[in-house]
Motif scaffolding. Sequence first.
Motif, PDB file in Angstrom:
ATOM      1  N   TYR A 143       0.887  -1.172   0.000  1.00  0.00           N
ATOM      2  CA  TYR A 143       0.000   0.000   0.000  1.00  0.00           C
ATOM      3  C   TYR A 143       0.921   1.217   0.000  1.00  0.00           C
ATOM      4  O   TYR A 143       1.594   1.496   0.980  1.00  0.00           O
ATOM      5  N   LYS A 168      -1.395  -1.239  -4.246  1.00  0.00           N
ATOM      6  CA  LYS A 168      -2.444  -0.266  -3.942  1.00  0.00           C
ATOM      7  C   LYS A 168      -1.765   1.094  -3.904  1.00  0.00           C
ATOM      8  O   LYS A 168      -1.072   1.431  -2.938  1.00  0.00           O
ATOM      9  N   GLY A 194      -5.674   3.301  -5.257  1.00  0.00           N
ATOM     10  CA  GLY A 194      -5.900   3.225  -3.822  1.00  0.00           C
ATOM     11  C   GLY A 194      -6.614   4.410  -3.220  1.00  0.00           C
ATOM     12  O   GLY A 194      -6.785   4.461  -1.998  1.00  0.00           O
TER      13      GLY A 194
END
Length: 302
Positions: A143, A168, A194
């Motif tokens: 992420y 992400k 994301g």
Amino acid sequence: MTTTFETQRVALADVVAIPVTPFTEDGRVDQDAHRVLLRRLLDGGVRTLTPNGNTGEFYALTPEERRLVTELTVQEAGERAAILVGVGHDVPTAVASARHARELGARMVMVHQPVHPYVSAAGWVDYHRAIAEAVPELGVVPYIRNAQLPGGRLAELADHCPNVIGVKYAVPDAAKFAAFARDAGLDRFVWVAGLAEPYAPSYFSAGATGFTSGLVNVAPSVSLNMIEALRSGDYPAAMKVWEQIRRFEELRAANGSADNVTVVKEALASLGLCRRDVRPPGRALPEEERAEVAAIAAGWSV
């Protein structure tokens, strides 16, 4: 035999739902409400779920609660959805969470952005490598919220860890995303927008094939309508959905996203699906804003 992770890759190229974590009046995880909300997502056509994401108040949950949320999600989803479990904090904690997810049958983990005041690019690689190497059977999805991280570092990580299969990407800059993805390897990873529906059209135009969503908790059909439009290249149709959700997402993004989770839970509370409670450092939505959120939620086909 080399694992290809094709099933996991397909699951990431979709609406990646981030379920909320509902609480009881005395502050515990509301397991019954959680199951109802998960079933609602599944019945609405959602096929990828991320327990312990930011919309699920990951950082406000105890380790025991994070395990519980993972267990509830895996149990409720069964074979109906792919599970992408959020993990993070220090390396041993993240590894333990990833192994717990693996034991339950989940096949992917999302590694939250490292919360540390001093993050070097090389250290970012080391952090994710330690987690990915501990669970080589799982697909791993970093992420990324760090605008300073160069795409080459992601490629370096994947050279060491072929189970790093998706990203992400949550830097609010479509041009930077386009460059980062190409520097890392556009075709090497599944790129997930994301920052959810507001950024999905611009990120899809640059190579994303999936997007995360908190709004999907409230109106699954709205999020699914957007991804269908984007998949078919119908950007005018996608922007019609964008216009439909614009005000809701503006409320979530205001003041540095202070009410990001709060607005979603307020909408769900207005529909009678869970309590509006969020944990500090979140806060309940002021009374004067609740009616607007309820009106938006009531106007969607839910």
